[in-house]
Structures are given as structure tokens and as C-alpha cells.
Write a protein that holds these residues in place. Structure first.
Motif, PDB file in Angstrom:
ATOM      1  N   GLN A   1       0.827  -1.244   0.195  1.00  0.00           N
ATOM      2  CA  GLN A   1       0.103   0.002  -0.165  1.00  0.00           C
ATOM      3  C   GLN A   1       0.743   1.268   0.026  1.00  0.00           C
ATOM      4  OE1 GLN A   1      -3.347  -0.421  -0.424  1.00  0.00           O
ATOM      5  NE2 GLN A   1      -2.535  -2.413  -0.557  1.00  0.00           N
ATOM      6  N   PHE A   2       1.876   1.018   0.632  1.00  0.00           N
ATOM      7  CA  PHE A   2       2.804   2.534   0.842  1.00  0.00           C
ATOM      8  C   PHE A   2       4.095   2.503   0.087  1.00  0.00           C
ATOM      9  CE2 PHE A   2       0.594   1.904   5.161  1.00  0.00           C
ATOM     10  CZ  PHE A   2      -0.613   2.580   4.928  1.00  0.00           C
ATOM     11  N   ASN A   3       4.430   1.537  -0.543  1.00  0.00           N
ATOM     12  CA  ASN A   3       5.695   1.586  -1.263  1.00  0.00           C
ATOM     13  C   ASN A   3       5.253   1.605  -2.662  1.00  0.00           C
ATOM     14  OD1 ASN A   3       6.821   1.297   0.978  1.00  0.00           O
ATOM     15  ND2 ASN A   3       7.933  -0.740   0.668  1.00  0.00           N
ATOM     16  N   LYS A   4       5.905   2.495  -3.588  1.00  0.00           N
ATOM     17  CA  LYS A   4       5.502   2.616  -4.889  1.00  0.00           C
ATOM     18  C   LYS A   4       6.810   2.065  -5.869  1.00  0.00           C
ATOM     19  CE  LYS A   4       3.813   6.030  -8.195  1.00  0.00           C
ATOM     20  NZ  LYS A   4       4.423   5.552  -9.274  1.00  0.00           N
ATOM     21  N   ASN A   5       6.300   1.086  -6.854  1.00  0.00           N
ATOM     22  CA  ASN A   5       7.416   0.437  -7.570  1.00  0.00           C
ATOM     23  C   ASN A   5       6.592   0.449  -9.081  1.00  0.00           C
ATOM     24  OD1 ASN A   5       5.555  -1.589  -8.058  1.00  0.00           O
ATOM     25  ND2 ASN A   5       6.309  -2.550  -6.042  1.00  0.00           N
ATOM     26  N   GLU A   6       7.313   0.000 -10.054  1.00  0.00           N
ATOM     27  CA  GLU A   6       7.085   0.277 -11.480  1.00  0.00           C
ATOM     28  C   GLU A   6       5.825  -0.490 -11.751  1.00  0.00           C
ATOM     29  OE1 GLU A   6      10.405  -1.471 -13.716  1.00  0.00           O
ATOM     30  OE2 GLU A   6      11.550   0.171 -13.104  1.00  0.00           O
ATOM     31  N   GLN A   7       5.479  -1.560 -10.941  1.00  0.00           N
ATOM     32  CA  GLN A   7       4.034  -2.308 -11.110  1.00  0.00           C
ATOM     33  C   GLN A   7       3.133  -1.613 -10.605  1.00  0.00           C
ATOM     34  OE1 GLN A   7       6.888  -4.085 -10.256  1.00  0.00           O
ATOM     35  NE2 GLN A   7       7.207  -4.201 -12.478  1.00  0.00           N
ATOM     36  N   SER A   8       2.961  -0.667  -9.446  1.00  0.00           N
ATOM     37  CA  SER A   8       2.121  -0.059  -8.418  1.00  0.00           C
ATOM     38  C   SER A   8       1.439   1.017  -9.109  1.00  0.00           C
ATOM     39  CB  SER A   8       2.503   0.065  -7.226  1.00  0.00           C
ATOM     40  OG  SER A   8       3.571   1.026  -7.134  1.00  0.00           O
ATOM     41  N   ALA A   9       0.059   1.189  -9.079  1.00  0.00           N
ATOM     42  CA  ALA A   9      -0.426   2.602  -9.508  1.00  0.00           C
ATOM     43  C   ALA A   9      -0.292   3.692  -8.480  1.00  0.00           C
ATOM     44  CB  ALA A   9      -2.048   2.173  -9.401  1.00  0.00           C
ATOM     45  N   ALA A  10      -0.138   4.706  -8.757  1.00  0.00           N
ATOM     46  CA  ALA A  10      -0.170   5.770  -7.917  1.00  0.00           C
ATOM     47  C   ALA A  10      -1.238   6.151  -7.301  1.00  0.00           C
ATOM     48  CB  ALA A  10       0.231   7.349  -8.876  1.00  0.00           C
ATOM     49  N   THR A  11      -1.249   6.158  -5.858  1.00  0.00           N
ATOM     50  CA  THR A  11      -2.367   6.335  -5.046  1.00  0.00           C
ATOM     51  C   THR A  11      -1.989   7.433  -4.084  1.00  0.00           C
ATOM     52  OG1 THR A  11      -2.143   4.686  -3.346  1.00  0.00           O
ATOM     53  CG2 THR A  11      -3.208   3.965  -5.566  1.00  0.00           C
ATOM     54  N   PRO A  12      -3.146   7.969  -3.248  1.00  0.00           N
ATOM     55  CA  PRO A  12      -2.763   8.897  -2.160  1.00  0.00           C
ATOM     56  C   PRO A  12      -1.757   8.262  -1.095  1.00  0.00           C
ATOM     57  CG  PRO A  12      -4.905   9.133  -2.818  1.00  0.00           C
ATOM     58  CD  PRO A  12      -4.509   7.903  -3.594  1.00  0.00           C
ATOM     59  N   LEU A  13      -2.024   6.636  -1.076  1.00  0.00           N
ATOM     60  CA  LEU A  13      -1.166   6.148  -0.086  1.00  0.00           C
ATOM     61  C   LEU A  13       0.273   6.086  -0.213  1.00  0.00           C
ATOM     62  CD1 LEU A  13      -3.538   3.228   0.948  1.00  0.00           C
ATOM     63  CD2 LEU A  13      -3.230   5.570   2.125  1.00  0.00           C
ATOM     64  N   ASN A  14       0.646   6.000  -1.504  1.00  0.00           N
ATOM     65  CA  ASN A  14       2.129   5.668  -1.828  1.00  0.00           C
ATOM     66  C   ASN A  14       2.727   7.043  -2.671  1.00  0.00           C
ATOM     67  OD1 ASN A  14       1.247   5.980  -4.412  1.00  0.00           O
ATOM     68  ND2 ASN A  14       1.161   3.503  -4.667  1.00  0.00           N
ATOM     69  N   THR A  15       2.096   8.242  -2.351  1.00  0.00           N
ATOM     70  CA  THR A  15       2.711   9.299  -2.690  1.00  0.00           C
ATOM     71  C   THR A  15       2.691  10.369  -1.381  1.00  0.00           C
ATOM     72  OG1 THR A  15       0.368  10.076  -3.328  1.00  0.00           O
ATOM     73  CG2 THR A  15       2.136   9.370  -5.221  1.00  0.00           C
TER      74      THR A  15
END
Length: 233
Positions: free
Chosen positions: A180-194
Motif C-alpha cells: 500500500q505505501f511503497n511505490k514501484n514500477e508495477q504499482s498504481a499511484a494512489t494517495p497512500l504511496n505518494t
């Protein structure tokens, strides 16, 4: 089942950890028996799978020293299943007999958090009605208090809890939710990971500063809070 002292209810895994992870850690350290319960498995979340989120939730609860329970109502349909959700929570409250119950603040950008708040309020009230669900085989019981934690945004709390000594433990619990909180190349941008966790910590630093401590979590109450010792000596 033996009674618990504190029951924190969330719509999704990570709700209560965000809103009151430090308080849960503090209460557990003080010897109180605490438990988390989620109404849904957050199966509609943009990132992560249900299986990943369940493992993350179990690890986070372990970090906070809390027990964990999981219901399986459909994500984003709490309002549709409201009567069933209330009945399920009534059974949990009667079985575990918590002294204090916590729910999300009703005023939140995520509709599920508001629905969860209303469901918990009704369940806490209905649990004390003897003729409500008599077929459940559990005796009527009503907790001493119901308080509301904040997930998103900033509220003016009715009271705060000093979590200065437990903020690192809260960070560790939230870090369990990598999906939920870590962003990588596969994850969608959300308020939780920005930058979400940084904003939450900033809020707690602000509340702490206003209360004269380093970090604090804020809560709301439907009823006035009784001060038994105004002098504090």
C-alpha cells in the motif's frame, strides 16, 4: 473467549494502524489486551492482493502487540450490508466485551470509513439491548466508551494521546503494508504511496506540539469527557 480491553474497528486492513497505531502500541505496553478487526479484506484496492494484505495486516498487528480478527463483507458495499455488519459486530462486542471501542472518524474522504463509523456506533448501542439478537446466545453488553480515530485529513480532536515513545513502533507497523505505501514500477499511484505516511506523521507532530509533547494521535468523542482531577496532582 476471555475479555479484551480495547477493540479497534476498521473498514480495511491498515485503517486503525494509520489512525491509532501508536495508541494501540502504548496500551499493549501498559498491559492492556487490544484487538483489531476489519470489516472487509479491501479486495478493491488499487495495489496488492488480498493474500498480501492479510499477511501484512497480521504482521502489523504483531508489531503493535494486538490480536487480530477479520470479517469478509464486500469492499465498497458496507452501506448495502449494513444490517449484517451491525449484527456481526454486535456478536464480537458481546463475545469479547471490550471496555473501549474505537471506530474511524465519520468525516473522511473515503466513504467506507464513514460507513464503518456509523456501523460501529450502531453495533455498540445495539450490543447492550437484551432483546437484540437473542438467538445469538451471547448476553447483552455495552462498552464503557466509543471513540473515533482519524485516518485522512486533520481534525480538531476532543482529546489526544501522547505517542512520543511509540512512534517508531507505529512506523514499523505501517511499514508492514508494503503493497500500500511503497511505490514501484508495477504499482498504481494512489494517495497512500505518494507521501501519505509523511503527512500522517506530520499531523501527529503538529498535534503533539499543540499538546506539549513530541507526537500525539487525536480522537473524537460523542459525549463530553469527564475530568476527575482538574489540578492533576
Amino acid at each position: 473467549m476471555s475479555p479484551i480491553d480495547v477493540l479497534a474497528v476498521g473498514a480495511h486492513p491498515d485503517d486503525a494502524e494509520i489512525g491509532m497505531g501508536g495508541t494501540l502500541a502504548k496500551l499493549a505496553d501498559q498491559g492492556y489486551r487490544t484487538a483489531l478487526i476489519c470489516l472487509t479484506k479491501a479486495e478493491l484496492s488499487s495495489n496488492g492482493t488480498v493474500e498480501e494484505r492479510q499477511k501484512e495486516a497480521a504482521n502489523a498487528a504483531k508489531v503493535l502487540g494486538a490480536e487480530r480478527m477479520q470479517l469478509a463483507f464486500p469492499d465498497r458495499q458496507l452501506s448495502v450490508y449494513r444490517p449484517d455488519c451491525i449484527a456481526a459486530l454486535v456478536k464480537v462486542v458481546r463475545e469479547y466485551r471490550p471496555k473501549i471501542v474505537f471506530a474511524p472518524n465519520k468525516e473522511d474522504r473515503h466513504p467506507d470509513h464513514g460507513h464503518c463509523s456509523e456501523i460501529v456506533k450502531e453495533a455498540v448501542f445495539s450490543a447492550g439491548i437484551r432483546r437484540y439478537l437473542p438467538e445469538s446466545g451471547t448476553a447483552a453488553y455495552r462498552p464503557t466508551a466509543l471513540y473515533y480515530y482519524q485516518i485522512n485529513g486533520v481534525i480538531k480532536p476532543d482529546f489526544v494521546v501522547d505517542i512520543s515513545g511509540y512512534v517508531e513502533q507505529k512506523r514499523k507497523a505501517l511499514s508492514c503494508y508494503k503493497s500500500q505505501f511503497n511505490k514501484n514500477e508495477q504499482s498504481a499511484a494512489t494517495p497512500l504511496n505518494t507521501g501519505y505516511l509523511q503527512a500522517v506523521e506530520g499531523r501527529e507532530r503538529l498535534l503533539g506540539n499543540e499538546a506539549g509533547v513530541t507526537y500525539a494521535e487525536g480522537f473524537l468523542s460523542d459525549r463530553p469527557l469527564l475530568m476527575s482531577n482538574l489540578i492533576g496532582e
